[in-house]
Scaffold this motif. Sequence first.
Motif, PDB file in Angstrom:
ATOM      1  N   GLY A 184      43.295  14.346 -16.612  1.00 56.55           N
ATOM      2  CA  GLY A 184      42.258  14.038 -17.584  1.00 56.55           C
ATOM      3  C   GLY A 184      42.696  13.004 -18.610  1.00 56.55           C
ATOM      4  N   VAL A 185      44.010  12.902 -18.867  1.00 57.73           N
ATOM      5  CA  VAL A 185      44.449  11.835 -19.768  1.00 57.73           C
ATOM      6  C   VAL A 185      44.804  10.590 -18.982  1.00 57.73           C
ATOM      7  N   GLY A 186      44.440  10.573 -17.712  1.00 59.42           N
ATOM      8  CA  GLY A 186      44.601   9.357 -16.935  1.00 59.42           C
ATOM      9  C   GLY A 186      45.936   9.215 -16.239  1.00 59.42           C
TER      10      GLY A 186
ATOM     11  N   ASN B  60      33.722  11.427 -15.206  1.00 64.00           N
ATOM     12  CA  ASN B  60      35.012  10.729 -15.141  1.00 64.00           C
ATOM     13  C   ASN B  60      35.742  11.057 -13.841  1.00 64.00           C
ATOM     14  N   MET B  62      36.332  13.737 -12.272  1.00 65.45           N
ATOM     15  CA  MET B  62      37.140  14.951 -12.111  1.00 65.45           C
ATOM     16  C   MET B  62      36.690  15.699 -10.858  1.00 65.45           C
ATOM     17  N   ASP B  88      39.229   2.590  -9.267  1.00 75.12           N
ATOM     18  CA  ASP B  88      40.347   3.527  -9.276  1.00 75.12           C
ATOM     19  C   ASP B  88      40.003   4.699 -10.194  1.00 75.12           C
ATOM     20  N   VAL B  90      41.704   6.998 -11.434  1.00 80.20           N
ATOM     21  CA  VAL B  90      42.668   7.217 -12.508  1.00 80.20           C
ATOM     22  C   VAL B  90      42.342   6.342 -13.701  1.00 80.20           C
ATOM     23  N   GLU B  91      41.929   5.090 -13.418  1.00 82.67           N
ATOM     24  CA  GLU B  91      41.553   4.187 -14.513  1.00 82.67           C
ATOM     25  C   GLU B  91      40.324   4.691 -15.249  1.00 82.67           C
ATOM     26  N   ARG B  93      39.526   7.718 -15.709  1.00 81.50           N
ATOM     27  CA  ARG B  93      39.916   8.826 -16.580  1.00 81.50           C
ATOM     28  C   ARG B  93      40.690   8.347 -17.803  1.00 81.50           C
ATOM     29  N   ARG B  94      41.282   7.164 -17.710  1.00 83.16           N
ATOM     30  CA  ARG B  94      41.973   6.638 -18.890  1.00 83.16           C
ATOM     31  C   ARG B  94      40.984   6.150 -19.934  1.00 83.16           C
ATOM     32  N   ILE B  96      37.622   7.380 -19.983  1.00 88.55           N
ATOM     33  CA  ILE B  96      36.691   8.464 -20.291  1.00 88.55           C
ATOM     34  C   ILE B  96      37.501   9.758 -20.309  1.00 88.55           C
ATOM     35  N   GLY B  97      37.840  10.242 -21.486  1.00 89.64           N
ATOM     36  CA  GLY B  97      38.702  11.403 -21.611  1.00 89.64           C
ATOM     37  C   GLY B  97      37.937  12.695 -21.467  1.00 89.64           C
ATOM     38  N   MET B  98      38.677  13.802 -21.297  1.00 87.58           N
ATOM     39  CA  MET B  98      37.985  15.068 -21.105  1.00 87.58           C
ATOM     40  C   MET B  98      38.709  16.206 -21.807  1.00 87.58           C
ATOM     41  N   ILE B 171      44.680   8.751 -26.530  1.00 84.95           N
ATOM     42  CA  ILE B 171      44.626   7.640 -25.572  1.00 84.95           C
ATOM     43  C   ILE B 171      43.421   6.750 -25.832  1.00 84.95           C
ATOM     44  N   PRO B 173      40.060   6.928 -25.709  1.00 78.76           N
ATOM     45  CA  PRO B 173      39.070   6.712 -24.659  1.00 78.76           C
ATOM     46  C   PRO B 173      37.785   6.194 -25.272  1.00 78.76           C
ATOM     47  N   GLU B 174      36.940   5.628 -24.441  1.00 79.25           N
ATOM     48  CA  GLU B 174      35.682   5.144 -24.979  1.00 79.25           C
ATOM     49  C   GLU B 174      34.645   6.261 -25.035  1.00 79.25           C
TER      50      GLU B 174
ATOM     51  N   MET C   1      37.384  -1.342 -32.175  1.00 79.11           N
ATOM     52  CA  MET C   1      37.769  -0.509 -31.039  1.00 79.11           C
ATOM     53  C   MET C   1      38.388  -1.343 -29.924  1.00 79.11           C
ATOM     54  N   PHE C   8      47.333  -0.167 -25.618  1.00 83.57           N
ATOM     55  CA  PHE C   8      47.572   0.522 -24.349  1.00 83.57           C
ATOM     56  C   PHE C   8      47.631  -0.501 -23.240  1.00 83.57           C
ATOM     57  N   ARG C  11      46.186   0.293 -19.603  1.00 85.64           N
ATOM     58  CA  ARG C  11      44.827   0.794 -19.433  1.00 85.64           C
ATOM     59  C   ARG C  11      44.337   0.496 -18.026  1.00 85.64           C
ATOM     60  N   ARG C  13      45.371   0.144 -14.292  1.00 88.67           N
ATOM     61  CA  ARG C  13      46.506   0.562 -13.493  1.00 88.67           C
ATOM     62  C   ARG C  13      46.950  -0.619 -12.663  1.00 88.67           C
TER      63      ARG C  13
END
Lengths: 297, 269, 315
Positions: A184-186, B60, B62, B88, B90-91, B93-94, B96-98, B171, B173-174, C1, C8, C11, C13
């Motif tokens: 969740g934190v990527g 995101n 999940m 991707d 993973v990107e 999720r970077r 859009i956090g949860m 992190i 997130p937006e 923002m 980062f 951001r 990957r």
Amino acid sequence: MNSLYYQKRLSRNIGDKFFTCLSVICALIATLPLIFLVTYILIKGGSQITPELFNLEPNPPGDDLDAGGINPALVGTLIITSIASIIAIPVGVGGGIYLAEYSKGGAFSRFIRFGVNVLAGVPSIIAGVFIYALIVSTKILFGSMYSGFAGGIALSILMLPTVIKTTDEGLKLVPNDLRYASLGVGASMYTTILKVTIPSAFRSIATGVVLGIARAAGETAPLIFTALFSYYYITGFGDLFYEMGSLAVLIYNFALEPYDAQNKLAWAASFILVLSILSVNIFARILAAFNEKTKRV
Amino acid sequence: MIKTNKKTPKNIILSLDNVSISYGKFEAVRNIFCDFKKGNITSLIGPSGCGKSTVLRSLNRMNDLIPNCSLKGTVMFKGTNIYDKRVDPVEVRRRIGMVFQQPNPFPKSIYENIAFGARINGFSGDMDNLVESSLKKAALWDECKDKLNDSGYSLSGGQQQRLCIARTIAIEPEIILMDEPCSALDPISTLKIEETMHELKMNYTIIIVTHNMQQALRVSDMTAFFNAIEYEDGDGGKVGYLAEFNSTKKIFNSPKEKITQEYISGKFG
Amino acid sequence: MEEKLILFKNRKRFGIEKNIDIIFKNTALVLSSFVAIILLGIILVVFFKSFESFSRYGLKFLVTSEWNPVKDEYGAFTAIYGTLVTSFLSLLITIPLGVGTAIFITEDFVPKVCREIIGSFVELLAAIPSVVLGLWAIFVIEPFLRDFFVFLHSFFGWIPLFSTEPTGRNSLLAILILVVMLLPIVTSIARDSFNQVPKKLRNAAYGIGASRWKTIFSVILPAALSGIMAGVLLALGRAMGETMAVTMIIGNSNAFSWSLLSPGYTISSMLANQFGEADGSQVSSLFYAAFVLMILSLVVNIFAQWLVKKFSLKY
């Protein structure tokens, strides 16, 4: 009679007593072998322990009354078990990671899990036969036939299912919440596995693997025609590709000798083997019990 | 990320376009159309089993982690379909956090809990500062500034959840997705987290799933009401759909749909 | 923002991280398929190596007991019979013993600490290397039981199983040492099966006034039965493949005899005993025997797994 008092002679009470006694007897019989065996080994093997035992080469049977020591076998067991671990642990942990973390219960992972269980049930002597056919008889390892290296490979086949299983089960115990937290934190999948899930499951995996190593250290059947046996000191790296002794095979060979001196050496080797295997097992048990306790708090 | 040609209005950060999600053969939600505005708090409400958490998790990706889960339709994030094959996850999720239903800190120190995500995202600034500012934003700094090296598990449930929020904020997130973040917490912790959300609103877009209608009313600008109906073929299974989506005020004061009215007045759910 | 994003730098990957992720996954995939490759390899290698002997003797190999390297005549009946007899008889003794012990451990006859100690004693027994058990059998058990065997023969000699004079090493000793090895397996699986029986079943039986053993026999044992069966099958597979202790104590004779008091053979002990010095077609015949052993233990193991799967679906 219309009483609630316990009646000894009631058939169901007699029956209950009888079966209770029976199960007590079963439990007693079941505990006796370990007690007798360990006591006997401690007395019989413990009395043979001298510094020379660890330093000398064993003498071939029949020469004289002095059987020498078990140095080559002790070192051989360490080497062969290490070779097996070096092969089986990465393969097994990697395979376990795939099963627990990547496969989503599909046909492939079910097949592999099934294969792991079947491989765990393959008789250990078959692993020896397999390596004999594959490595010893083909002289594929730099032209050498029987070698410590071949023995290590045979043992690794026996260790592999244990390592995969403990990794798979250890990782499955890690709550999914933790994986989601990291993803969740990527975090990438491999970062999640290496930095979060494996560290959380490390203790249970390590315990399982160490028990697997202890088990492999006592295996004999896969070694008797892969590593064979040797009476001589292991002096250098090259000796890996020659016949190599081990405690287990030493016990087997010398137990069947008609000479008392060799028999005694077998007992001494058993003492060392059993003592180390049991202490690893007991230590793992205490650690597991301790873990349970700390978890509850 | 890959740009696609489709134009979206500027203040819409995330939009669902005819989204249906299934687990294997079983369809969980069907034909969702929904636009989330930047800088808003949007809450998703509805009876249990209507698929609101499923929708949230799909935002995101999940859902990728659940076997057999598949999605039809498009989820546009800043002009990109996040379900495009080239994206991707993973990107995603970077950016859009949860925050999850159960507080799930890492078994590491409080400091490391926050630093972990930041490091993964290649944070190059002053880590101590980041930890402090994130904890402050999550209203946890005063309670734990003296024990940053203690395990995250040493905190109470409410504190753990705020730690998880801090970890997500760290992190930058937006969008922050929150899946019933207060369902496992006591009222006081809940209040604190709601205060935190109000603070966060300045900088982030928040989408929250909640069971608690009062909470939706208190925190959110927009509310989406999900409901579940039985399949047409009538084998008893239910499929979720978006019944009504409007500003929170309108949903709670003058809902258009009768079913919404019934739900918010507590007739079912 | 947007400025904050500069902090980062990962951001996006980058290719390298994505590649590591993919390589990591695929490595794990390859490593996990090793199991299948090894299993398949074992089956194929043993099969092809036994082919020469298989084509020469066919199924006759399984029913003749001639084993003569000089005349090049091979038949593994004695070893196959020995394998089956020793494993089945040892199971016959182990099952009641192991299940009884498991009941003792799971019931509350004695305080929990005592039960846990007994449980760990039985499980530690499984950690003892089989070669050490063999050593123990040769030097301790055999002298201890010698008189008992003589007694068996003189009183029960009319039963074919005890019809010969006891020899120093014989099948019965192998059976007894197998019991010691199987006991931990059966006990721990039976215990787990008992523990998995839901508490409410036991309470239901107690609630209608059943006595303890009535409850055990009519409620708990039936509920745990399939789990115990699976454990018994696993133990059977273990018994058939067990090598060292059996080789050391069974006497290694290919002469067929019904009597358990005479020396015998099992497939695994035959392999352990002859493989090192065999050559020519003897090797192929040994591989044939190994193939038979492998098939036997595969069948038993697969059946056990099937049972486990069926069992786990029930609760």
